[in-house]
Structure formats: structure tokens, C-alpha cells
Write a protein that holds these residues in place. Structure first.
Motif: not given
Length: 403
Positions: A10-13, A142-151, A132-136
Motif C-alpha cells: 500500500f505504498d501509495i494507498f 508540473a501540475y501532477w497533483t491535478t491528475y493524481v488527485q482523482n486516483l 500504486s506504481s501508476f500513481v508514482k
């Protein structure tokens, strides 16, 4: 079934992990999450941090009474599960590759490690690619948080942002030999706590709490991290710039009233506070931060000036700015020239921050702000022509929507 286990690193949950937990609760009364830790592997978060993040997510989801989280280090998880007299575990299967791998693990678990059986579930199609690996792999640009926040769940996102901010500060301060090894160790371990015995870490946690207000839709930790990462790309390891970015929006309309119990301990009096802009109020914290971080006193004035530079609608002479002042303005304005979807999210978040205004008053006021911003961008020499074009296009689109 009374209890079912769900094991992983769970790295990242992710939202996929959360879906499996909820699927487990449809099968059993309780789910026990086993956070596996292999000391020969390198993780983004420590086991303790992963456990804390998952506990926060379970709390946010209202599942605290039905889900518990347990750590497991350097041991076969199936054997650990059998110690709790749990006979079944649940696993998510996204594709045939997952199935082939999980089938082998299931056979080993059953025949070698305590007879634990596995129930496989398939997540919905929108979660099929979430891992988790896809999120990492998405983290960094730039602006990666916009795309990660939905995952990932919000608690995972906030923990990731806090870690990135602290890591940047450690990198910058270490480059200039500002922090000792003990303080660095504390920063790496205490950033998800509410308080710390270390004065610097405790102040950082206070700043985190300011940016984490539920009324901060834009002037929050995401904004601070985006600016810090942009600063590292363009002006790497500039101490004054990083500290100024970290503090420059600490005070906003949600916390602008003087709090004698909180602010006086940082050496700030109500006399200094009253009748100041948010930026000037934020700058009042510089002296205390510089003290607990053991910064050179020369940094205090420089950081103070950088924060006050972000007071965009002041009458300061923008033609006589230092290179660092130009940088912080450029970075603070960076969102205006962002891709359309990122800018639209920014515009929506600004509207949420001022939701106390009706549409007519907000639209009229926002238009005036946008006109001023566009005028500043067109005149400023520190923006590229591409940025100016994109920013003006975004601003004009927003103004059109306001109409």
C-alpha cells in the motif's frame, strides 16, 4: 464471515485499494488490513506512515468500527494472517496478468503458509489502471497533483504533498548545511503528526494546519508544493525563495483575525498585525521561522521582501525588483498559463474560496481582478511570450464564462 484480511504494501494507498476494502466489507463483518514491509525494499512512505495514512482514510470513510490496520515486517503475510485466526483474504484482480500472479500466491498461501484462502474481486473499469506504481509514475511534472488527485483518497494526496514539501526543504537546507542530522531525521518522521518536540517541525506542522483549512480551495498545500517544485526547476536550492513560498499564503481570509493564543508565541503582537494585508501578516512569521531553522539573520529581510512582493495589487514598483522577486512573482502567476483543464480547476477553486458572495458581485469583482492580472502579465518582462499567450487566453475564457 466475521473477518477477512487484505494484505499489501500500500505504498501509495489508492482508490483501487479502498474499493477492495469496501468489497471486503460486503463479504465479512470486518476487514483487517495488513501493511507488509520488506526491509530489503525501498518505499516512498515508511511502514508507520503507511499505517497512519490508511487509518486516516478509514476514519474519513466512516469505517473505523469495521476496519483495523496492522503492520507486518519481514514475514510471510499469510502466516501473520493465520495468527489472527482469519481464514480468508481478499485480493483485487484487474487483468489476466494479475490473475496469473495471484493464483501462484494463493496456492503458496494455502499449501505452505497456514491454509489461508483467497477471494478474488474485480474492480470497476474506471479503476482498472489504478495502481500504486501508476500513481508514482505520474508524480513530478508540473501540475501532477491535478491528475493524481482523482486516483487516490484525499488523505493519501495530502500525505504525499506534505512529504514532498518536507523533502524539498530538507534538500534545500542540507545544500547550505543549515540542518543537523537529528533535525533532518525528525523532519522525515514527524511530518504527518499533529505536534512535535522539535521547534522547527512543530512550526512546520502549524503552517500545514493553516493551509489545510477546509475553506482553502486554492491557497492550500497543493498551491505551495506546485510553487516549490517550480522554484526547484528554475532556481534550485534557493533558501530564501523556498521559505518565502512556504510562508507567503499562510494567512488568508479564513484565518486573518489575530489569534493571541497562537500568534503571540511566534513573537507577533496585535499592534503589528492590525490593518495589514494578508501578505504582510504572513511575513510576520519569518523572524520566528528563521530562528527555529537557524537561518542566517540576513535571510530575514530577504524573505520578508519576497513575501511582500506577492501582494499583487499593492503600489510597489514592479520595475525595480530583484531576480528572486521576479522569480516568486513568475512562480505565483504560473497557474494562469497552465493547461486549460488545470486553469479551469483553479478558477473553480477561487470561486469556492469566495462562495459567500453572490454570482453578480463575485463576477464583477473577479473581472476587475482578471483585468489587473492580464495587464500585469502583458507588461512583465519575466514571462515568456508563450506563457503570456496561454495566460491571456485562459483569462479571457474565464471572463467570458463570468459574463
Amino acid at each position: 464471515m466475521k473477518n477477512i484480511a487484505y494484505a499489501g504494501s500500500f505504498d501509495i494507498f489508492t482508490n483501487g485499494h479502498l474499493w477492495v476494502v469496501k468489497a471486503g466489507l460486503e463479504i465479512a463483518e470486518h476487514v483487517t488490513i495488513f501493511v507488509a514491509d520488506n526491509t530489503s525494499k525501498k518505499y516512498l512512505f515508511s511502514k508507520e506512515h503507511r499505517i497512519k495514512i490508511i487509518e486516516n482514510i478509514i476514519q474519513d470513510e466512516g469505517l473505523k468500527d469495521r476496519v483495523r490496520v496492522i503492520g507486518s515486517t519481514d514475514e510471510y503475510v499469510a502466516m501473520r494472517i493465520s495468527e489472527y485466526y482469519i481464514t480468508h483474504m481478499i485480493r483485487g484482480i484487474r487483468n489476466s496478468v494479475d490473475f496469473d500472479q495471484e493464483k501462484l500466491i494463493q496456492r503458496a498461501n494455502y499449501s505452505m503458509f497456514g491454509g489461508v484462502q483467497t477471494i478474488f474481486v474485480m474492480p470497476p473499469s474506471e479503476l482498472e489502471s489504478v495502481s500504486s506504481s501508476f500513481v508514482k509514475a505520474l508524480i513530478g511534472p508540473a501540475y501532477w497533483t491535478t491528475y493524481v488527485q482523482n486516483l487516490i483518497p484525499q488523505a493519501s494526496l495530502i500525505s504525499l504533498i506534505k512529504k514532498r514539501i518536507v523533502d524539498i526543504m530538507i534538500e534545500v537546507f542540507s545544500e547550505h548545511n543549515i540542518l543537523d542530522k537529528n533535525t533532518i531525521c525528525i523532519l522525515k518522521n514527524d511530518y504527518l503528526n499533529d505536534t512535535s518536540d522539535n521547534a522547527l517541525m512543530n512550526f512546520i506542522l502549524f503552517v500545514f494546519s493553516c493551509y489545510s483549512s477546509n475553506k482553502r480551495y486554492y491557497h492550500n498545500l497543493t498551491h505551495i508544493l506546485n510553487m516549490m517544485e517550480q522554484s526547484q526547476r528554475e532556481c534550485k536550492n534557493n533558501v530564501a525563495l523556498i521559505v518565502a513560498i512556504f510562508l507567503h499564503d499562510i494567512i488568508q481570509k479564513d484565518n486573518h483575525s489575530y489569534n493571541i493564543n497562537e500568534y503571540s508565541k511566534y513573537g507577533i503582537s496585535s499592534i503589528d498585525w492590525n490593518d495589514c494585508s494578508y501578505e504582510k501578516q504572513s511575513a510576520l512569521f519569518v523572524t520566528y521561522f528563521s530562528k527555529v531553522a537557524n537561518l542566517n539573520p540576513n535571510f530575514v529581510k530577504e524573505i520578508d521582501n519576497l513575501i511582500k512582493t506577492t501582494e499583487h495589487f499593492s503600489k510597489q514598483n514592479k520595475d525595480k525588483l530583484t531576480l528572486e522577486q521576479n522569480y516568486i512573482l513568475k512562480i505565483d502567476f504560473d497557474i494562469l498559463g497552465s493547461p486549460k483543464n488545470v486553469y479551469n480547476e483553479y478558477a473553480q477553486n477561487i470561486r469556492k474560496e469566495y462562495q459567500e458572495y453572490n454570482d453578480i458581485d463575485y463576477n464583477n469583482g473577479r473581472k476587475e481582478v482578471l483585468k489587473s492580472l492580464m495587464n500585469t502579465i502583458e507588461k512583465a518582462s519575466y514571462f515568456s511570450e508563450i506563457f503570456k499567450t496561454n495566460a491571456c487566453k485562459n483569462i479571457l475564457n474565464e471572463m467570458s464564462n463570468l459574463t
